[in-house]
Every structure is written in structure tokens, then in C-alpha cells.
Design an enzyme around this catalytic site. Structure first.
Site, mmCIF file in Angstrom:
data_model
loop_
_atom_site.group_PDB
_atom_site.id
_atom_site.type_symbol
_atom_site.label_atom_id
_atom_site.label_comp_id
_atom_site.label_asym_id
_atom_site.label_seq_id
_atom_site.Cartn_x
_atom_site.Cartn_y
_atom_site.Cartn_z
ATOM 1 N N ASP A 35 -47.815 -12.358 -1.038
ATOM 2 C CA ASP A 35 -47.763 -10.933 -0.735
ATOM 3 C C ASP A 35 -46.385 -10.537 -0.197
ATOM 4 O O ASP A 35 -45.650 -11.372 0.325
ATOM 5 C CB ASP A 35 -48.807 -10.572 0.328
ATOM 6 C CG ASP A 35 -50.226 -10.770 -0.177
ATOM 7 O OD1 ASP A 35 -50.441 -10.714 -1.398
ATOM 8 O OD2 ASP A 35 -51.113 -10.986 0.674
HETATM 9 N N1 URA Z 1 -53.368 -15.321 0.685
HETATM 10 C C1 URA Z 1 -53.015 -14.078 1.058
HETATM 11 O O1 URA Z 1 -53.837 -13.345 1.573
HETATM 12 N N2 URA Z 1 -51.762 -13.666 0.859
HETATM 13 C C2 URA Z 1 -50.800 -14.441 0.321
HETATM 14 O O2 URA Z 1 -49.650 -14.017 0.166
HETATM 15 C C3 URA Z 1 -51.161 -15.744 -0.078
HETATM 16 C C4 URA Z 1 -52.463 -16.155 0.111
#
Ligand code: URA
Length: 236
Positions: free
Chosen positions: A104
Site C-alpha cells: 500500500d
Molecule cells: N497488507 C496490507 O494491508 N497492506 C500492505 O501493504 C501489505 C499487506
């Protein structure tokens, strides 16, 4: 550097030079999406996209990098809003690499970048069950029963999560640091799992993929994988 199309096709291992010429004449070769029928067309194997019968052929040397993705960077090759993207860090390379899976925007940590389609497929397909370890700072302090629920599996809107390994690493006044080891790669999975048990994620970092760790890198830095690491990855 530009080279003759039939030579590039032949050296990618698809076929011999003579047969490559026939493929071109038979209108089975595309360069950047356009059918090319002229023998001797000059192409740049590092930049141009070559396809034979609709299949992309690998013309560049394969490269894979371990990247420490900083927070506030998009896991993508371009952003319509002009925000920083992970490929911005790899501009000086002679090959173009792409992220393997995604983190993310506000998640930091280990991200593999590669131009090796086969490796990317193996690292992201759930069938191969590649382990990923995350450190999450969460609101509140999860009780043992919550830890066990996270481990057993959480019912999310896209189904039950696979068993995970979860431990509380550090307890603070109003938050805790927990480690989650999962082998699925669903969208926002860690955040959704923690949210579902009433402990929203404040900060998230991926610290490990399989045996690969961030050691020695600061956010924004990367290094090439060693040939031993690549071999180990292929054996997983
Ligand atoms: N899980 C998440 O919630 N975000 C990420 O970036 C990776 C795994």
C-alpha cells in the site's frame, strides 16, 4: 542499442535466425503492438516490446532487486496524479523493472522489483505459498484470544484467511507491535485482518519475503539479488 529484429528474436531463444525471419514475414511478430513485416527492422531490445504470436518475448537480461519501499510511494509504474512511484527509484538502470505484487501507499518495506516474468509469477501465485512477514503497529493491545483468532483465520468479505503465525512483539501504552506471517497476498490483507478483530493498523512494514530481509538497506535503497538468492527462490 538497436539491433536487427530477427537477431533479437533469435537470441531470446524463441527460435533460429532463419525461422525468426519467417515469423516476421508471416506477420506473427509485433513491435510495440504493431505488426512488423520488414526484415532488418531496427529495434532496441531494452526498450521495445516484442511479441511473437501475442506472447511477449524476454529480450533483456533478467534482473531482480530487493527494494526498501518507503512510505508514501505508489507501487506502480505510473501515477495519474503525479505522486512518487516505485519505478522512480530505478530510472538509472538500463533495464526496466516492475514491482512483484504490491504494498500500500502508506506501507513500507521489502518489495521485489524484476523484469523476470516467470519469477514474478512464482512469487505472487498463492499456489507457491511464499511466506511474507509483516510488523504492524496496531491500536490497543491484542489479547491472546485475538492473536489466536488471527492465527486460525479471519472471515473477510473475500473469504476466510489462511492460517497465519501471529505474535505480540512489543506492548506500548495504547498500541502494540505485532508480527504476522502470512502466505496469501490479498489486497490490504493485514490491515483488514487487524481491523476485523478491532485493532486497526497504525503503521505497517513488510520485513521479510521467504528468506529475504531488508538488512543493510534504508528506505529508498535497493540491491541486486545474488545468484545464490535467485537459485534459492527458484527452488522454493
Ligand atoms: N497488507 C496490507 O494491508 N497492506 C500492505 O501493504 C501489505 C499487506
Amino acid at each position: 542499442m538497436k539491433e536487427r529484429l530477427q537477431k533479437v528474436i533469435a537470441s531470446s531463444g524463441v527460435t533460429s535466425r532463419r525461422k525468426a525471419e519467417q515469423l516476421i514475414v508471416d506477420r506473427r511478430v509485433r513491435v510495440n503492438g504493431k505488426i512488423v513485416t520488414e526484415l532488418g527492422t531496427q529495434v532496441d531490445p531494452q526498450r521495445d516490446r516484442l511479441e511473437v504470436d501475442g506472447r511477449i518475448i524476454q529480450t533483456e537480461p533478467k534482473r531482480t532487486y530487493l527494494f526498501y519501499k518507503p512510505r508514501n510511494v505508489i507501487t506502480s509504474a505510473a501515477d495519474p496524479h503525479g505522486r512518487k512511484v516505485v519505478t522512480d527509484y530505478f530510472q538509472q538502470l538500463s533495464v526496466r523493472v516492475y514491482p512483484v505484487g504490491r504494498l500500500d501507499y502508506d506501507t513500507e518495506g521489502l518489495l521485489l522489483m524484476t523484469n523476470d516474468g516467470e519469477l514474478a509469477y512464482r512469487m505472487t501465485h498463492p499456489r507457491f505459498e511464499i511466506e511474507k512477514s509483516y510488523l504492524a503497529q496496531v491500536e490497543g493491545i491484542p489479547k491472546q484470544a485475538i492473536v489466536e483468532r488471527l492465527e486460525r483465520g479471519i472471515e473477510l468479505e473475500d473469504g476466510l484467511t489462511a492460517p497465519a503465525k501471529v505474535s505480540v512483539v512489543q506492548v506500548r501504552q495504547h498500541s502494540a507491535l505485532i508480527r504476522l506471517v502470512i502466505h496469501e497476498g490479498r489486497n490490504r490483507q493485514v490491515k483488514r485482518m487487524c481491523e476485523a478483530v478491532g485493532h486497526p493498523v497504525i503503521k505497517l512494514k513488510r520485513e521479510r519475503i521467504a528468506f529475504l530481509r531488508l538488512e543493510g538497506l534504508k528506505p529508498g535503497e535497493f540491491r541486486a539479488l545474488t545468484s545464490e538468492e535467485l537459485q534459492r527462490l527458484r527452488r522454493l
